[in-house]
Design a protein around this motif. Structure first.
Motif, PDB file in Angstrom:
ATOM      1  N   SER A  60      -4.592   3.984  -7.861  1.00 22.03           N
ATOM      2  CA  SER A  60      -4.969   5.386  -7.655  1.00 22.03           C
ATOM      3  C   SER A  60      -4.628   5.908  -6.266  1.00 22.03           C
ATOM      4  CB  SER A  60      -6.478   5.548  -7.871  1.00 22.03           C
ATOM      5  OG  SER A  60      -7.203   4.880  -6.846  1.00 22.03           O
ATOM      6  N   GLY A  61      -4.448   5.003  -5.305  1.00 21.87           N
ATOM      7  CA  GLY A  61      -4.208   5.422  -3.933  1.00 21.87           C
ATOM      8  C   GLY A  61      -5.479   5.767  -3.178  1.00 21.87           C
TER       9      GLY A  61
ATOM     10  N   ALA B  26      -3.405   6.541   0.715  1.00 26.33           N
ATOM     11  CA  ALA B  26      -2.522   7.111  -0.307  1.00 26.33           C
ATOM     12  C   ALA B  26      -1.053   6.817   0.013  1.00 26.33           C
ATOM     13  CB  ALA B  26      -2.754   8.617  -0.411  1.00 26.33           C
TER      14      ALA B  26
ATOM     15  N   ASN C 189       0.279   4.403   1.943  1.00 24.31           N
ATOM     16  CA  ASN C 189       0.615   2.981   1.876  1.00 24.31           C
ATOM     17  C   ASN C 189       0.588   2.446   0.456  1.00 24.31           C
ATOM     18  OD1 ASN C 189       1.292   2.190   4.592  1.00 24.31           O
ATOM     19  ND2 ASN C 189      -0.776   2.802   5.092  1.00 24.31           N
ATOM     20  N   THR C 190      -0.088   3.141  -0.432  1.00 21.46           N
ATOM     21  CA  THR C 190      -0.020   2.790  -1.852  1.00 21.46           C
ATOM     22  C   THR C 190       1.418   2.908  -2.334  1.00 21.46           C
ATOM     23  OG1 THR C 190      -2.294   3.422  -2.312  1.00 21.46           O
ATOM     24  CG2 THR C 190      -0.769   3.542  -4.146  1.00 21.46           C
ATOM     25  N   GLU C 191       2.107   3.945  -1.869  1.00 23.81           N
ATOM     26  CA  GLU C 191       3.507   4.128  -2.263  1.00 23.81           C
ATOM     27  C   GLU C 191       4.392   3.007  -1.713  1.00 23.81           C
ATOM     28  OE1 GLU C 191       4.391   6.288  -4.596  1.00 23.81           O
ATOM     29  OE2 GLU C 191       2.248   6.770  -4.624  1.00 23.81           O
TER      30      GLU C 191
ATOM     31  N   LYS D 171       3.742  -0.019  -4.029  1.00 22.09           N
ATOM     32  CA  LYS D 171       4.387   0.188  -5.328  1.00 22.09           C
ATOM     33  C   LYS D 171       5.901   0.044  -5.220  1.00 22.09           C
ATOM     34  CE  LYS D 171       0.928   3.194  -7.451  1.00 22.09           C
ATOM     35  NZ  LYS D 171       0.683   4.554  -7.971  1.00 22.09           N
TER      36      LYS D 171
ATOM     37  N   VAL E  64      -8.103  -0.606  -0.432  1.00 27.07           N
ATOM     38  CA  VAL E  64      -7.450   0.452  -1.193  1.00 27.07           C
ATOM     39  C   VAL E  64      -7.079  -0.020  -2.591  1.00 27.07           C
ATOM     40  CG1 VAL E  64      -5.506   2.072  -1.176  1.00 27.07           C
ATOM     41  CG2 VAL E  64      -6.481   1.284   0.996  1.00 27.07           C
TER      42      VAL E  64
ATOM     43  N   HIS F 180      -4.377   0.332  -5.212  1.00 27.18           N
ATOM     44  CA  HIS F 180      -3.012   0.847  -5.221  1.00 27.18           C
ATOM     45  C   HIS F 180      -2.630   1.477  -6.554  1.00 27.18           C
ATOM     46  CE1 HIS F 180      -0.682  -2.301  -7.323  1.00 27.18           C
ATOM     47  NE2 HIS F 180      -1.230  -3.211  -6.564  1.00 27.18           N
TER      48      HIS F 180
END
Length: 123
Positions: free
Chosen positions: A27-28, A47, A49-51, A54, A23, A25
């Motif tokens: 753009s997600g 998407a 887990n990108t948050e 971050k 992934v 992170h």
């Protein structure tokens, strides 16, 4: 050095693997994924887990921690989710994501294998 496709296949050979993704992170977006089911949408997981990544990076920055994330573990009742940021060879901004069936997985071995896969990945 291994490609993204080979790394995803290796991630899916880890005992208990339900799904795997690489992934971005920023753009997600999942650059690649394998495994998925009606209960695990890897695009949504990427998407979301990108948050998580971050938020942890912001918290570390606020605390003045000058360290790197080795991995993030999320433990659910029936699953483990491991997020492992890629540290080398142009992988900055990417992470490995692996969902495991908690009843079939050996968490320590999964983390060890994921570290090995991350070390061989060529982005």
């Amino acid at each position: 050095m291994t490609s993204m496709d080979i790394s995803l296949k290796e991630m899916m050979t880890i005992d208990g693997s339900l799904g795997a993704a690489i992934v971005d992170h920023g753009s997600g977006m999942a650059l690649g994924s394998l495994g998925s089911s009606k209960d695990l949408d890897l695009q949504v997981a990427a998407a979301g887990n990108t948050e998580v990544v971050k938020a942890k990076l912001r918290t570390m920055d606020s605390l003045g921690l000058k360290d790197a994330i080795e991995d993030i573990l999320i433990t659910l009742g029936s699953q483990y989710h491991i997020i492992r940021p890629i540290s080398g060879r142009g992988g900055k901004g990417l992470f490995l994501y692996l969902a495991l069936d908690r009843n079939r997985a050996n968490l320590a071995m999964a983390r060890h294998q994921l570290k090995t896969i991350e070390g061989r990945l060529e982005v």
